[in-house]
Structure formats: structure tokens, C-alpha cells
Write an enzyme that holds these catalytic residues in place. Structure first.
Site, PDB file in Angstrom:
ATOM      1  N   ALA A 100    -104.455  22.275  -2.146  1.00 12.90           N
ATOM      2  CA  ALA A 100    -103.029  22.533  -1.938  1.00 12.90           C
ATOM      3  C   ALA A 100    -102.923  23.536  -0.797  1.00 12.90           C
ATOM      4  O   ALA A 100    -103.432  24.657  -0.902  1.00 12.90           O
ATOM      5  CB  ALA A 100    -102.393  23.097  -3.206  1.00 12.90           C
ATOM      6  N   SER A 101    -102.309  23.125   0.301  1.00 11.49           N
ATOM      7  CA  SER A 101    -102.223  23.992   1.480  1.00 11.49           C
ATOM      8  C   SER A 101    -101.393  25.235   1.187  1.00 11.49           C
ATOM      9  O   SER A 101    -100.609  25.282   0.231  1.00 11.49           O
ATOM     10  CB  SER A 101    -101.600  23.236   2.647  1.00 11.49           C
ATOM     11  OG  SER A 101    -102.390  22.138   3.032  1.00 11.49           O
ATOM     12  N   MET A 102    -101.565  26.252   2.018  1.00 11.64           N
ATOM     13  CA  MET A 102    -100.739  27.450   1.912  1.00 11.64           C
ATOM     14  C   MET A 102     -99.267  27.057   2.002  1.00 11.64           C
ATOM     15  O   MET A 102     -98.891  26.254   2.868  1.00 11.64           O
ATOM     16  CB  MET A 102    -101.062  28.424   3.049  1.00 11.64           C
ATOM     17  CG  MET A 102    -102.444  29.016   3.011  1.00 11.64           C
ATOM     18  SD  MET A 102    -102.818  29.975   4.502  1.00 11.64           S
ATOM     19  CE  MET A 102    -101.628  31.318   4.347  1.00 11.64           C
TER      20      MET A 102
END
Length: 390
Positions: A100-102
Site C-alpha cells: 500500500a503506497s504512502m
């Protein structure tokens, strides 16, 4: 509303507020970020990744629900799968293969995508499904298609989207092929690093459409986000926006095992010389020098090893032959010792690229751009007409 739902809503509101204040989130996306909480899309076990140290620390919802929720809304990337799903246990695996990206990266990419009502969007790389959920809330589920190569990851994302009451088309397939059944698209957003832009993304885009993708070379793990506008003739061109780093498309990721036979023994019969280039001149993780080296030294992979606190060894491997080079930097010594082997003089090319970059005024990545045609891809500096193949 339950106590957990209330806490989640407050955390989601706080995340949206902080992203808005930081400039990553634009006002038109604020309500969507509040309405589609990140926590709905995360598994019970995640690994918070520290960008500075490269360490990943596990956080379990069952063991530490408060810490898990705090992590869910923190502005950090979260690893959600290791080793293509073969990994078990709470310790980090070998290679992160889904994440899950920033939130700040997600928000900024959606800002740069510049969508409006009625647009159709193709997302390449569903991951947790949060990004697809945000797009579906903003544009309507019927206007969003998301493609994920890992079947287990796609199934988990589909379930999370259903729990959120969102129904974009979620496809298990190779994102490099796009999804022609849903074309043409006004926007294509890619959440995996690419080294060669697949032509199908252009073919499935409307003229005037936008492709937003993390792009780079095999020189490093670096990506630069490129924003391409598709032309009437089917080509696309546009500038690099900023440095990012994503997991790579699986069929474009670099297998480092291919270099095991390059250096049967060190230094072997390599030619030896010296150089006054400093290790810092080669560029750090997100510095433009490293990105430019990848543009100017094609078909080359680069890595730095630090076996102790006083020595660093920069390696360069040719992707098309057995040529290699290494520069050894020792603390307190003004010159590096350079070793080169094979027909290609890789270190000479690196030094020439550094001289070119300095001579041009050390241009940042934002002065470069990419043009993609049926014949291939070309990078340019300042003017798209002045380009070279990569």
C-alpha cells in the site's frame, strides 16, 4: 455508528486534513479521501516500511489493534505481500511483492491524473484496492477498471471494495496488456514501475488522454513519474514530474542473479585505474544524478555495497554482455580504485555521463521527458525534438 467506525472516520478525516495542508491532496479529492478509508483495504498483518533505513516492521491487527490503526493512517508505505505470496509468518520476507503506497504518493498521483466527471480510467496494479476505490467513489464504479497480475491480491482487493460498497471492474490479468474490453480510456494510472512502456496502454487511450506511470531504467530502482499525453497518431509524450519508487511490473523487474557469472573472482583480469570522482557524485536514492546516469549509460545495472563502515564498492553490470566495472571508495582516500572488465568500458561511460550532466548545468529530472512511439521510447532534455533512445 460503532466506536471503531467513529475512530476510523476521525483518523480518515485527520489524514485528509494533513494531506491537504501538505499540498499532496487537492480540495476536489478531500471528500473522497474522507469517505474511502485506507484501513478498509489493509490485511490484518502489514509491514510498515521505513524509507530511510529500508527496514520493514510487522504490525498485527489482532495483537495490537491500536498500533495497527495508527499505522493504517500513517503516511508510510506498507508491505502487504512478500515473495509472491509464498512467505508466511510475521517476520519480513525476502522480496516485497505487493504494498500500500504512502497516502501522500496516492494523493499526489491522483492530483496529477487530473480527472473530471465522466472520464474512464484504467488502473494498472490494483494492490490493496484503495486507489481503485478512491477513483470509483470520485468517478463512479462503472468508469473504473483495475488490473492485478496476482490472483490472491486481486481477490483480496475485490473483497475490500465490496465491503466499501464500491464496484469497479477488478480484473485478474497482466496489466501490461491493459484491458481492451473497457477501452478507450481517458486516463491510465500505473502503480508499478516500468522500464518500457507497453504499447497497449497507448492503443487503449483516447487521443488527448493521459498516461501517468513511474518510469526508469535498470540502472537503479529509481522511478520518475512521467505524465504522457496521447497524440492523434498514437504516440505519447510528456515530462517527468518527480522522483518516486515503486515495485516493478513483474515481467520488467531486474533479476540480479543474471550477473552471478560476470565476476567469477574479483578483481580477476580487470584493468585497474583510479578516479577522483566521489561516491556522492554518483547520486543518492532520489537525487537527479543517479536518474540521469541511467539515461546516459544505457543497458547498465548499478548497485552500491558497503561491506564495512570505511569502504563502499559501486558495481556496474552490462545487461547485454559480460562487461562489468567496480569503483572502490575508501574513507579518507581522495581517489577511488576502478576496475573494468570486458569490451564495454562502463566506468568510462559513467564518468563521461557525469561530465555531460555537469556541463549542462546539472539539470534535474523535471527538465527531462519521455516520448513513446510504435518504434520505441526516447528521452529528451528540455525539447522533445532533441531526444535519444534508451
Amino acid at each position: 455508528m460503532s466506536l471503531n467506525s467513529q475512530r476510523g472516520r476521525r483518523a480518515s478525516d485527520e489524514l485528509a486534513r494533513s494531506l491537504l495542508e501538505a499540498g499532496a491532496l487537492t480540495p476536489d479529492w478531500t471528500e473522497t479521501f474522507r469517505a474511502v478509508p485506507r484501513s478498509l483495504f489493509l490485511p490484518d498483518l502489514v509491514w510498515a516500511h521505513d524509507m530511510a533505513t529500508g527496514r520493514s516492521v510487522s504490525v498485527s491487527r489482532s495483537d495490537d489493534p491500536t498500533g495497527w490503526e495508527r499505522t493504517a493512517y500513517a503516511n508510510v508505505p506498507l508491505v502487504t505481500q512478500w515473495d509472491d505470496g509464498a512467505h508466511t509468518g510475521s517476520e519480513p520476507g525476502t522480496v516485497p511483492t505487493s504494498s500500500a503506497s504512502m497516502p501522500s504518493v496516492v494523493a499526489a498521483m491522483l492530483r496529477d491524473l487530473d480527472v473530471s466527471e465522466g472520464m474512464r480510467v484504467l488502473e494498472v496494479g490494483t494492490g490493496t484496492g484503495w486507489n481503485a476505490g478512491l477513483l470509483a467513489h470520485r468517478l463512479g464504479s462503472g468508469n473504473v477498471v483495475s488490473v492485478e497480475i496476482d490472483e490472491a491480491v486481486a481477490d483480496q482487493a475485490r473483497g475490500a471494495l465490496l465491503r466499501a460498497g464500491l464496484h469497479p471492474e477488478t480484473v485478474h490479468g497482466d496489466g501490461g496488456d491493459g484491458w481492451p474490453e473497457g477501452a478507450p480510456y481517458d486516463r491510465v494510472i500505473v502503480t508499478a514501475g516500468v522500464r518500457a512502456l507497453p504499447p497497449r496502454w497507448l492503443e487503449q487511450s483516447r487521443p488527448g488522454g493521459v498516461i501517468l506511470a513511474p518510469w526508469g531504467t535498470h540502472y537503479s530502482d529509481q522511478d520518475a513519474l512521467v505524465r504522457l499525453t496521447v497524440r492523434e497518431d498514437g504516440s505519447a509524450s510528456g515530462p517527468f514530474v518527480r522522483m518516486v519508487e515503486f515495485m516493478k511490473l513483474r515481467d520488467q523487474s531486474l533479476d540480479w542473479n543474471r550477473f552471478r557469472e560476470h565476476v567469477p573472482e574479483f578483481p580477476g583480469d580487470a584493468d585497474v585505474s583510479s578516479a577522483t570522482v566521489a561516491l556522492t557524485d554518483l547520486g543518492d536514492r532520489y537525487e537527479p544524478a543517479r536518474f540521469v546516469m541511467g539515461l546516459c549509460v544505457p543497458d547498465c545495472a548499478h548497485v552500491i555495497n558497503r561491506p564495512d563502515g570505511r569502504t563502499a564498492r559501486a558495481w556496474f553490470f552490462d545487461l547485454t554482455s559480460r562487461s562489468w566495472a567496480a569503483a572502490v571508495f575508501r574513507s579518507g582516500e581522495r581517489e577511488a580504485t576502478v576496475y573494468q572488465s570486458g569490451p564495454r568500458r562502463l566506468w568510462d561511460e559513467v564518468e563521461a555521463a557525469l561530465r555531460w550532466w555537469v556541463g549542462r548545468g546539472e539539470p534535474s529530472h523535471t527538465r527531462f521527458g519521455l516520448t513513446v512511439t510504435a518504434e520505441g521510447q526516447r528521452v529528451w532534455l528540455d525539447d522533445p525534438a532533441d531526444s535519444w533512445a534508451v
